[in-house]
Design a protein around this motif. Sequence first.
Motif, PDB file in Angstrom:
ATOM      1  N   VAL A  56     -14.533  -8.535 -18.007  1.00 30.64           N
ATOM      2  CA  VAL A  56     -15.905  -8.488 -17.495  1.00 30.64           C
ATOM      3  C   VAL A  56     -16.791  -7.732 -18.482  1.00 30.64           C
ATOM      4  CG1 VAL A  56     -15.602  -6.334 -16.189  1.00 30.64           C
ATOM      5  CG2 VAL A  56     -17.286  -8.018 -15.423  1.00 30.64           C
ATOM      6  N   GLU A  57     -18.074  -8.073 -18.471  1.00 35.13           N
ATOM      7  CA  GLU A  57     -19.059  -7.404 -19.330  1.00 35.13           C
ATOM      8  C   GLU A  57     -20.071  -6.702 -18.428  1.00 35.13           C
ATOM      9  OE1 GLU A  57     -20.861  -8.957 -23.284  1.00 35.13           O
ATOM     10  OE2 GLU A  57     -22.176  -9.702 -21.680  1.00 35.13           O
ATOM     11  N   LEU A  58     -20.309  -5.430 -18.702  1.00 37.45           N
ATOM     12  CA  LEU A  58     -21.210  -4.611 -17.904  1.00 37.45           C
ATOM     13  C   LEU A  58     -22.436  -4.280 -18.746  1.00 37.45           C
ATOM     14  CD1 LEU A  58     -18.386  -2.197 -16.727  1.00 37.45           C
ATOM     15  CD2 LEU A  58     -19.251  -4.193 -15.475  1.00 37.45           C
ATOM     16  N   GLY A  59     -23.616  -4.724 -18.300  1.00 38.42           N
ATOM     17  CA  GLY A  59     -24.804  -4.556 -19.125  1.00 38.42           C
ATOM     18  C   GLY A  59     -24.734  -5.510 -20.303  1.00 38.42           C
ATOM     19  N   GLY A  60     -25.167  -5.044 -21.464  1.00 37.08           N
ATOM     20  CA  GLY A  60     -25.107  -5.876 -22.658  1.00 37.08           C
ATOM     21  C   GLY A  60     -26.335  -6.751 -22.828  1.00 37.08           C
ATOM     22  N   GLY A  97     -22.044  -1.524  -4.895  1.00 36.47           N
ATOM     23  CA  GLY A  97     -21.921  -2.915  -5.326  1.00 36.47           C
ATOM     24  C   GLY A  97     -20.464  -3.279  -5.547  1.00 36.47           C
ATOM     25  N   PRO A  98     -20.197  -4.490  -6.024  1.00 37.37           N
ATOM     26  CA  PRO A  98     -18.813  -4.923  -6.244  1.00 37.37           C
ATOM     27  C   PRO A  98     -18.082  -4.021  -7.245  1.00 37.37           C
ATOM     28  CG  PRO A  98     -20.331  -6.788  -6.360  1.00 37.37           C
ATOM     29  CD  PRO A  98     -21.174  -5.559  -6.338  1.00 37.37           C
ATOM     30  N   ASP A  99     -16.828  -3.709  -6.943  1.00 33.36           N
ATOM     31  CA  ASP A  99     -15.981  -2.935  -7.851  1.00 33.36           C
ATOM     32  C   ASP A  99     -15.420  -3.880  -8.921  1.00 33.36           C
ATOM     33  OD1 ASP A  99     -14.585  -0.862  -8.973  1.00 33.36           O
ATOM     34  OD2 ASP A  99     -13.487  -0.322  -7.148  1.00 33.36           O
ATOM     35  N   LEU A 100     -14.733  -3.328  -9.906  1.00 33.75           N
ATOM     36  CA  LEU A 100     -14.198  -4.130 -11.011  1.00 33.75           C
ATOM     37  C   LEU A 100     -13.360  -5.308 -10.516  1.00 33.75           C
ATOM     38  CD1 LEU A 100     -13.045  -1.668 -13.844  1.00 33.75           C
ATOM     39  CD2 LEU A 100     -14.559  -3.641 -14.083  1.00 33.75           C
ATOM     40  N   LYS A 101     -12.488  -5.047  -9.546  1.00 35.33           N
ATOM     41  CA  LYS A 101     -11.588  -6.108  -9.064  1.00 35.33           C
ATOM     42  C   LYS A 101     -12.324  -7.220  -8.343  1.00 35.33           C
ATOM     43  CE  LYS A 101     -10.396  -3.514  -4.860  1.00 35.33           C
ATOM     44  NZ  LYS A 101     -11.107  -2.268  -5.263  1.00 35.33           N
ATOM     45  N   ASP A 102     -13.572  -6.955  -7.941  1.00 29.97           N
ATOM     46  CA  ASP A 102     -14.346  -7.947  -7.194  1.00 29.97           C
ATOM     47  C   ASP A 102     -15.308  -8.741  -8.083  1.00 29.97           C
ATOM     48  OD1 ASP A 102     -13.219  -6.983  -4.741  1.00 29.97           O
ATOM     49  OD2 ASP A 102     -14.596  -5.279  -4.865  1.00 29.97           O
ATOM     50  N   LEU A 103     -15.380  -8.404  -9.351  1.00 27.59           N
ATOM     51  CA  LEU A 103     -16.275  -9.104 -10.275  1.00 27.59           C
ATOM     52  C   LEU A 103     -15.561 -10.316 -10.869  1.00 27.59           C
ATOM     53  CD1 LEU A 103     -17.780  -5.993 -12.115  1.00 27.59           C
ATOM     54  CD2 LEU A 103     -18.922  -7.414 -10.400  1.00 27.59           C
ATOM     55  N   GLU A 104     -16.284 -11.394 -11.013  1.00 24.17           N
ATOM     56  CA  GLU A 104     -15.699 -12.640 -11.510  1.00 24.17           C
ATOM     57  C   GLU A 104     -15.244 -12.484 -12.963  1.00 24.17           C
ATOM     58  OE1 GLU A 104     -17.039 -17.305 -12.304  1.00 24.17           O
ATOM     59  OE2 GLU A 104     -18.371 -15.926 -11.211  1.00 24.17           O
ATOM     60  N   GLU A 105     -14.080 -12.989 -13.271  1.00 20.31           N
ATOM     61  CA  GLU A 105     -13.546 -12.915 -14.633  1.00 20.31           C
ATOM     62  C   GLU A 105     -14.493 -13.614 -15.615  1.00 20.31           C
ATOM     63  OE1 GLU A 105      -9.787 -14.661 -17.233  1.00 20.31           O
ATOM     64  OE2 GLU A 105      -9.465 -14.182 -15.091  1.00 20.31           O
ATOM     65  N   GLY A 106     -14.793 -12.941 -16.705  1.00 20.90           N
ATOM     66  CA  GLY A 106     -15.666 -13.499 -17.730  1.00 20.90           C
ATOM     67  C   GLY A 106     -17.150 -13.335 -17.450  1.00 20.90           C
TER      68      GLY A 106
END
Length: 464
Positions: free
Chosen positions: A27-31, A58-67
């Motif tokens: 996952v990419e955060l910001g950018g 908000g959604p935690d890491l495990k809940d964020l869509e891959e990519g």
Amino acid sequence: MSMFEDIPVDVGVIYEGERIRRNNMQVELGGPNQETKFELVRAKKLDEVEDEKITVIGPDLKDLEEGSSVPFGIYIEIAGEKVEEDLEGVVERRIHEYCNFIEGIMHLNQRYDIWIRVSKKSFQKGLNSFIYVGKVLTRLYKSELPFIEKIQITFITDPAKVKEMHDQALEIYDARDAKARGMKDAEVDTFYGCTLCQSFAPTHMCVITPQRYSNCGSISWFDGRASAQVDPKGPVFAIDKGEVLDKEKGEFSGVNETIKNKTLGAVDRVWMYTGFGYPHTSCGCFEAIAFYIPEVEGYGIVDRGFKGVAVNGLSFSTLADSTAGGRQVDGFHGISIEYIRSPKFLQADGGWDRVVWLPQGIKDRVKDFIPEEAVDKIATENDAKTVDELKAFLEKKNHPVVQRWKEAPVEEEPAAEGEEAPEAAAFPVSAATVSAGGFKIIFKNAKIHAEKVIIKREKQKRRK
């Protein structure tokens, strides 16, 4: 027992400088794909902070869509008897360093420009929650900066909350930046240096003065002073500026000695107020780039947030490749937005009289610091999208660089056999660097008349 025994991945300085490519990214955060992202530290009273509390909005890491790429914010509140507002920027900048200690996390940039990636490999190892990241940050802060008695950390992925706090953060950053304005480099005997980015650029050292912010835009002279006082052995340190060797270019004996020591001799001389000769090195976290446009004898400026291509046809990322890495490259100068507001900005090159193009967004932000007579003479993407359009704009507005185009006639040498004769059209070049195929050619104070330059490697004939 390791202080990180309950963390599913390794933590240590060995992981600083780790690059995570898109194919390896969970996952990419910001950018660059997100308009709203930030990291912010605020000083609080002891009774306002719940020590070691970690919150995810908000959604935690495990809940964020891959990519996926998501808006992101890190909000840290600190308290302690010795904690004061002047330390906020210092603590904030350490987020970059400490996040990069975590295996499988790549943290770039700062403030409203943060860009973080989490690797698939570390996610599969169990790094699937911001709670783990918060635990690492909490322990590193309290062990390395003992003046922090209490700390609580909030990670934000909810887009509406990120936007709300992002806007608040911008106001706080602006207030911090304004604090140092009015001070002059000549009024102090001590500058400050920063090597936080050496994991990505080993030969880079920022020199922070009252009139020249760190390239990343997050450390002022006051921040440097506060950091050096509370952590004298840390990555931000005092520099005795020493003898003034060149007032116009900004060369100081103490700065030269320090950067030679901190870069192990790779860089031994710096001119801080120019983009040529021995320009200040550039890391990769710079907010903007001042790039030379030889066809018009002037500088363009492009910032990290500009989505289009600059007037020379190159994007920010392409220009950054020629600028970053701790190198001194003539005509490619990594800078902060606050430095653009400084009276020392490119002083030796002519200051605002040499700036010919910049994005409208940056022009609006710094307009109050541009000389009134120069504002309308500097083009934006709305006025010129190519160098030819830029040249016509500058002529129409009678920009000061136009006077530099009036060159003395140069007697042409007769063309040698096999060479193409030079064309009559010409452009002046005061300094430019060309690197290709193992060659580095530096032109200084040269007038070049050529339609085409062809450089060929001549193979040596073997002796029989």
